[in-house]
Design an enzyme around this catalytic site. Structure first.
Site, PDB file in Angstrom:
ATOM      1  N   GLU A  49     -15.219 -38.381 -34.783  1.00 58.18           N
ATOM      2  CA  GLU A  49     -13.968 -38.103 -35.517  1.00 58.18           C
ATOM      3  C   GLU A  49     -14.018 -38.699 -36.170  1.00 58.18           C
ATOM      4  O   GLU A  49     -13.133 -39.305 -37.304  1.00 58.18           O
ATOM      5  CB  GLU A  49     -13.004 -39.048 -34.308  1.00 58.18           C
ATOM      6  N   LYS A  74      -2.099 -34.127 -31.913  1.00 62.26           N
ATOM      7  CA  LYS A  74      -1.115 -34.659 -30.760  1.00 62.26           C
ATOM      8  C   LYS A  74       0.329 -33.841 -31.540  1.00 62.26           C
ATOM      9  O   LYS A  74       1.349 -33.713 -30.039  1.00 62.26           O
ATOM     10  CB  LYS A  74      -1.539 -36.082 -30.963  1.00 62.26           C
ATOM     11  N   HIS A  80     -35.934 -28.448 -20.530  1.00 57.62           N
ATOM     12  CA  HIS A  80     -36.885 -27.801 -19.746  1.00 57.62           C
ATOM     13  C   HIS A  80     -35.013 -26.806 -20.135  1.00 57.62           C
ATOM     14  O   HIS A  80     -35.099 -25.627 -19.133  1.00 57.62           O
ATOM     15  CB  HIS A  80     -36.165 -27.403 -18.195  1.00 57.62           C
TER      16      HIS A  80
HETATM   17  O1  PA5 Z   1     -10.176 -43.206 -31.917  1.00 57.47           O
HETATM   18  C1  PA5 Z   1      -9.372 -42.711 -32.922  1.00 57.47           C
HETATM   19  O2  PA5 Z   1      -8.653 -43.027 -33.003  1.00 57.47           O
HETATM   20  C2  PA5 Z   1      -8.625 -41.441 -31.378  1.00 57.47           C
HETATM   21  O3  PA5 Z   1      -9.805 -41.193 -30.743  1.00 57.47           O
HETATM   22  C3  PA5 Z   1      -7.890 -42.428 -29.928  1.00 57.47           C
HETATM   23  O4  PA5 Z   1      -8.557 -43.210 -29.366  1.00 57.47           O
HETATM   24  C4  PA5 Z   1      -6.954 -41.260 -29.180  1.00 57.47           C
HETATM   25  O5  PA5 Z   1      -6.799 -40.517 -29.704  1.00 57.47           O
HETATM   26  C5  PA5 Z   1      -6.201 -42.511 -28.213  1.00 57.47           C
HETATM   27  O6  PA5 Z   1      -5.296 -42.681 -28.998  1.00 57.47           O
HETATM   28  P1  PA5 Z   1      -3.841 -43.475 -28.606  1.00 57.47           P
HETATM   29  O7  PA5 Z   1      -4.986 -45.189 -28.471  1.00 57.47           O
HETATM   30  O8  PA5 Z   1      -3.298 -44.274 -29.961  1.00 57.47           O
HETATM   31  O9  PA5 Z   1      -3.925 -43.161 -27.126  1.00 57.47           O
END
Ligand code: PA5
Length: 406
Positions: free
Chosen positions: A273, A397, A294
């Protein structure tokens, strides 16, 4: 103390020739205190004693009444907790962590609710935006369950960790009198494990959060003592960038400990990410040794040369057994498996680096998490991508909300 090693000295030398200055600049930017979203850098020091005491007091109160804490969150808002929980778990803990909201599985959530009937549950929801669909749905399901079962006394069973800015989750927590902790605005979800978002549920499970912060703090001091390019994080970031320029496109995180399974998921999320944007980045993959020796071990040894392998291992394990008739134990064997991989990759000139920690204790894990966060963020700066946004995730989202609200 965490150790970082490059499989070949030549690899590090070349990486340094090409990326030393850019690594030093990345380190300066991270430690400057002025770059956006770098609040995670100072968390090991800025988690005040007052806040830690408040977290520990809440943990004591929850443990006095509850034997189960359901952690509700997705992505960066739960993966660090599940990784630490798995690495630290011991037999006979007084409070077990369960997870919800990390998927859209109806059967998982139905089974979870059924399981809670036999437990004394508390619910800890973690969401910085306070509006992520998966977490909101799971929280609504669990709130309904707890309110029906415990009536007027249910509020004491909820803990909310939400972003500081106004958001639906924070408002709800304030209106209903839930315990509320803040996720600082300058800390992103995947960099939040050493903030309240990670430390609250981990303290409730009985883990030593002060030791985790100490481990991270000690590594921070090491990183600040010399130019970033001479630190383990800097060396790792330089090697990654060098290999990326050489055409490598996959990073294989190979994990020697069963207990590191969820750590692999945290790593894949952190790097995927942070780095995977604007057409850049390594695809993060995880393999588990010796199981995968394996299986995809064959590919790693003789398949196409598109990857860097990052081997994660520990010096000491807390328990060991031996099989009758064998002159070596399970721990002797896994240590030998890791060593064998290290040797055969080097013999074939396959790029490999190794990260070793003392053991799976809180202090070493704090150090390990901080190591990867710093190396990842620095490496992204060096690659020219913003480590802290996630436009692709936000697009998903928005799209799913639009589809479901039609
Ligand atoms: O690392 C990140 O920013 C994302 O993976 C968020 O943690 C994830 O989308 C969840 O978002 P939120 O904390 O707003 O619910």
């Amino acid at each position: 103390m965490l150790r970082f090693e490059a499989g070949a000295q030549e690899l590090l030398t070349k990486a340094k020739e090409n990326f030393k200055e850019s690594a030093d600049r990345a380190g300066e930017k991270l430690f400057s205190g002025t770059a956006a979203m770098t609040g995670f850098v100072t968390l090991p020091e800025t988690m005040t004693d007052e806040l830690i005491c408040r977290i520990e007091a809440a943990a004591d109160e929850i443990r006095a009444v509850c034997d189960t804490l359901v952690v509700v969150g997705i992505g960066g808002s739960y993966l660090g907790v599940s990784a630490c929980d798995r690495m630290l778990k011991k037999d006979g803990q007084s409070l077990e962590l369960l997870y919800a909201g990390y998927s859209l599985s109806a059967s998982h959530h139905r089974r979870l609710i059924e399981k809670l009937d036999k437990c004394e549950p508390a619910i800890c929801v973690i969401s910085k935006s306070g509006s992520t669909m998966e977490s909101s749905m799971a929280f609504s399901l669990l709130r309904d369950y707890v309110e029906k079962r415990f009536g007027k006394k249910s509020a004491e069973r909820f803990i909310v960790i939400a972003g500081e800015q106004d958001n639906p989750l924070k408002t709800e927590a304030m209106e209903r009198g839930y315990r509320l902790f803040s996720l600082p605005e300058n800390v992103g979800g995947r960099y939040s494990i050493l903030s309240a978002a990670g430390l609250v549920p981990l303290a409730m499970a009985g883990y030593d959060i002060r030791a985790m912060l100490k481990g991270a703090r000690e590594l921070k001091s090491r990183l600040e003592a010399v130019p970033f390019s001479e630190t383990p994080c800097g060396e790792y970031a330089m090697i990654r960038n060098h290999l990326y320029n050489e055409g490598k496109r996959v990073e294989v995180f190979s994990l020697t400990e069963d207990e590191m399974h969820e750590m692999g998921q945290w790593l894949a999320q952190l790097f995927g990410e942070s780095e995977g944007k604007c057409g850049h980045g390594f695809f993060p993959a995880c393999v588990h040794y010796s199981t995968d020796l394996h299986a995809v071990g064959q590919f790693l040894e003789e398949g196409s040369r598109v990857f860097l392998e990052t081997l994660l291992t520990v010096d000491e394990r807390s328990e060991d057994i031996s099989a009758p008739g064998f002159c070596y134990s399970y721990n002797d064997s896994i240590a030998a498996a890791a060593e064998a991989v290290w040797h055969v990759r080097k013999a074939k000139n396959t790029p490999i680096v190794r990260v070793t920690i003392g053991s799976l204790c809180e202090e070493c894990i704090g150090e390990l998490l901080y190591f990867f966060e710093m190396a990842c963020a620095a490496g992204c700066y060096m690659m020219g991508v913003n480590p802290f946004d996630q436009p692709g995730v936000e697009a998903y989202k928005k799209e799913i909300r639009a589809l479901l609200c039609k």
